[in-house]
Design a protein around this motif. Structure first.
Motif, short mmCIF file in Angstrom:
data_model
loop_
_atom_site.label_atom_id
_atom_site.label_comp_id
_atom_site.label_asym_id
_atom_site.label_seq_id
_atom_site.Cartn_x
_atom_site.Cartn_y
_atom_site.Cartn_z
N TYR A 54 -5.89 21.93 1.58
CA TYR A 54 -6.02 20.58 2.76
C TYR A 54 -4.83 20.90 4.23
CZ TYR A 54 -5.41 16.53 5.42
OH TYR A 54 -5.31 16.22 6.64
N PHE A 55 -3.33 20.79 3.68
CA PHE A 55 -2.55 21.80 4.82
C PHE A 55 -3.58 22.27 5.20
CE2 PHE A 55 -1.05 17.27 4.44
CZ PHE A 55 0.12 17.64 3.74
N GLU B 85 -5.47 22.02 8.22
CA GLU B 85 -5.55 21.12 9.54
C GLU B 85 -5.08 21.97 10.85
OE1 GLU B 85 -2.72 18.23 8.82
OE2 GLU B 85 -4.06 16.78 9.42
N PHE C 134 -12.06 21.83 -5.64
CA PHE C 134 -11.18 20.96 -4.47
C PHE C 134 -11.29 23.03 -3.01
CE2 PHE C 134 -9.25 19.20 -1.49
CZ PHE C 134 -8.04 19.75 -1.23
N THR D 98 6.75 18.64 1.83
CA THR D 98 6.12 18.11 1.87
C THR D 98 5.37 16.68 1.05
OG1 THR D 98 5.25 19.01 4.00
CG2 THR D 98 3.80 16.73 3.74
N ILE E 185 6.60 13.24 1.06
CA ILE E 185 5.16 12.49 0.92
C ILE E 185 5.91 11.38 -0.96
CG2 ILE E 185 2.96 11.38 0.65
CD1 ILE E 185 2.44 13.96 2.63
N ASN F 22 2.34 17.78 9.20
CA ASN F 22 1.69 17.69 7.48
C ASN F 22 1.98 15.96 6.53
OD1 ASN F 22 1.36 20.99 6.40
ND2 ASN F 22 0.10 19.58 7.63
N SER G 136 -0.02 12.93 8.24
CA SER G 136 -1.57 12.98 8.23
C SER G 136 -1.77 13.22 6.42
CB SER G 136 -2.42 14.50 8.76
OG SER G 136 -1.75 15.52 8.15
N GLY G 137 -0.48 13.15 5.49
CA GLY G 137 -0.65 12.75 4.34
C GLY G 137 -1.26 11.89 3.61
N VAL H 10 -3.80 20.67 -9.17
CA VAL H 10 -4.38 20.71 -8.44
C VAL H 10 -4.37 18.78 -8.03
CG1 VAL H 10 -6.90 20.01 -9.19
CG2 VAL H 10 -6.61 21.38 -7.05
N ALA I 32 -2.88 19.31 -4.30
CA ALA I 32 -3.11 19.34 -3.29
C ALA I 32 -4.91 18.44 -2.52
CB ALA I 32 -3.90 20.72 -3.71
N GLU I 33 -4.97 17.59 -3.26
CA GLU I 33 -6.32 16.96 -3.36
C GLU I 33 -5.89 16.02 -2.84
OE1 GLU I 33 -9.17 18.25 -6.42
OE2 GLU I 33 -8.17 16.45 -7.00
N SER J 260 -3.20 14.82 -0.68
CA SER J 260 -2.75 15.21 0.33
C SER J 260 -3.98 14.97 1.92
CB SER J 260 -2.68 16.50 0.59
OG SER J 260 -2.06 17.08 -0.22
N SER J 261 -5.34 15.60 0.84
CA SER J 261 -6.41 15.71 1.77
C SER J 261 -6.81 14.09 1.81
CB SER J 261 -7.72 16.59 1.68
OG SER J 261 -8.24 16.42 0.32
#
Ligand SMILES: Nc1ncnc2c1ncn2[C@@H]1O[C@H](COP(=O)(O)OP(=O)(O)OP(=O)(O)O)[C@@H](O)[C@H]1O
Ligand SMILES: Nc1ncnc2c1ncn2[C@@H]1O[C@H](COP(=O)(O)OP(=O)(O)OP(=O)(O)O)[C@@H](O)[C@H]1O
Ligand SMILES: [Mg+2]
Ligand SMILES: [Mg+2]
Lengths: 253, 253
Positions: free
Chosen positions: A151-152, A155, A191, B16, B20, B43, B46-47, B216, B219-220, B222-223
């Protein structure tokens, strides 16, 4: 001669891994290749098992108009592959270069004096928008953008494209995006597939056919100071970089 | 109040993601937490699904001695968690701050005016040695260093430790390394285990017991603009950040 900056301000997306393995692939294919490491982390330099002096290599090129750029070139043990090593001392040049009126064009000026023997020059960049990536974009004809299938990474692409456009309209009108390379792709993870589809959707004509899979041998090879093709030639990662090399050469003609 | 910079100049090591998820964990545990995003990639902002104005948030704090730092604080939908958003416009401040005599202390100066209500302040840094990480190191009491269990990540640690020592002996004598966090650990991969062992060997007293696995869902999440504990609370990644939160709180007392 084609000068390619390998850049993306997002960290850890495979810039250095791509710079090392593409440079090695091109050299193996008989192309004369120079790798320039303009990242203060100097990972491309250590990833090829090259040691560098603090104030030599790229430092010397950027600090003064080093008239003897060829003195900063080191031959690697691979035929057709030379390197201008990076150095942690680059950090000391950051504010010096940022404050000079043509600080962004220092690399471009030094490369003018380069002997005309190279087919490809690859420039590995640090993860930032700072003076070193700007020097690479100022000196390059084109850019390869590695994008991690996460994702990042997506962006930041619009910011990067905006930066490339800015350089194009100011110091380097010929600059273009040569290709977008999907890296660390894991086809078992939905993903990863989704992000790859989204990148292809956004940049239909720019994404390389070759996709670099997530493969631990790519990470291991760096720790042995070898390109993946030397460390583990049959690995999926090494084979993917061979495919990428073919694609890059095919697009040149 | 504890001000913690989350930093490592190596890109993509989980700075990041740690900022978060640790901030969220601390808020859930009843600690009042402020997250500051000093990375032009923004990030962390937006995260957490926060939108930011170009010249507000961290930009305003760094541009002038914004007397009203509390005006730049945004409450998130999570109780106990506030944020000072990052912005891509930060790139415009880089040379301005680097050229000012106390440019590295701008953040420290602004935080003096902060209302004393926070237990923890976390600062997410960009992957560089530049003026923004230096501002974070100048303002912080301590540093958490995420290290990915891969080769290049190890290489950069000695540079980072040298930078921390430099800041400690110049602008911030109290600065110390609070902990080293192993991230993206994959116990199926021998190489990952080897790097983890090496880091523990080098920094026996600093490495957190908690190790963040490659997962994963981190990672997911954050999106989707959510912390992992909201997106997939039972995932290994989310549970590891809960453990880390406990360990950080335990070490405080
Ligand atoms: N396809 C891949 N599969 C698995 N690991 C990879 C792959 N490509 C790179 N890596 C590993 O991931 C990490 C990040 O890659 P690399 O250092 O090349 O990224 P980078 O973009 O150059 O990072 P930086 O932003 O710090 O310069 C490294 O440890 C590297 O060995
Ligand atoms: N434990 C983990 N498992 C799997 N993926 C992860 C993990 N931690 C982070 N990620 C993913 O890896 C990528 C890099 O993580 P992140 O962006 O947090 O690193 P960073 O150090 O902040 O990067 P930068 O140097 O660009 O600021 C992101 O896409 C993130 O979602
Ligand atoms: Mg790199
Ligand atoms: Mg980050």
């Amino acid at each position: 001669m084609s000068i390619i900056a390998i850049t993306n301000q997002k960290g850890g997306v495979g810039k250095t891994t791509t710079a090392i393995n593409l440079a090695y692939g091109l050299a193996l294919a008989g192309k004369k290749c120079l790798l320039i490491d303009i990242d203060p982390q100097a990972n491309a330099t250590s990833g090829l098992n090259i040691s560098s002096d603090h104030y030599k290599g790229i430092y010397s090129l950027l600090y003064s108009n080093a008239s003897f750029v060829s003195e900063e070139i080191i031959q690697t043990t691979t035929e057709n592959l030379d390197i201008i090593p990076g150095t942690t001392a680059l950090v000391e040049l950051e504010s010096y270069l940022s404050s000079r009126p043509e600080g962004q064009l220092q690399l471009k000026k030094s490369l003018v004096l380069l002997p005309p023997k190279y087919d490809f020059i690859l420039i590995d960049c640090p993860p930032s928008f700072g003076i070193f990536p700007l020097n690479a974009l100022g000196a390059a004809d084109s850019v390869i953008v590695p994008i991690q299938c996460e994702y990042f990474a997506m962006e930041g692409v619009s910011q990067l494209v905006a930066t490339i456009e800015r350089v194009k309209s100011s110091t380097n009108p010929a600059l273009l995006i040569k290709g977008i390379l999907l890296t660390m792709f894991d086809d078992r993870i939905q993903f990863s597939r989704e992000v790859a589809e989204e990148v292809k959707h956004h940049f239909p004509d720019l994404v390389y056919q070759t996709i670099i899979p997530r493969d631990v041998s790519l990470a291991e090879s760096s720790s042995f100071g070898q390109p993946a093709l030397v460390y583990d030639p049959v690995s999926r990662g090494a084979r993917a970089y061979v495919e990428l090399t073919r694609e890059v050469i095919k697009n040149e003609t």
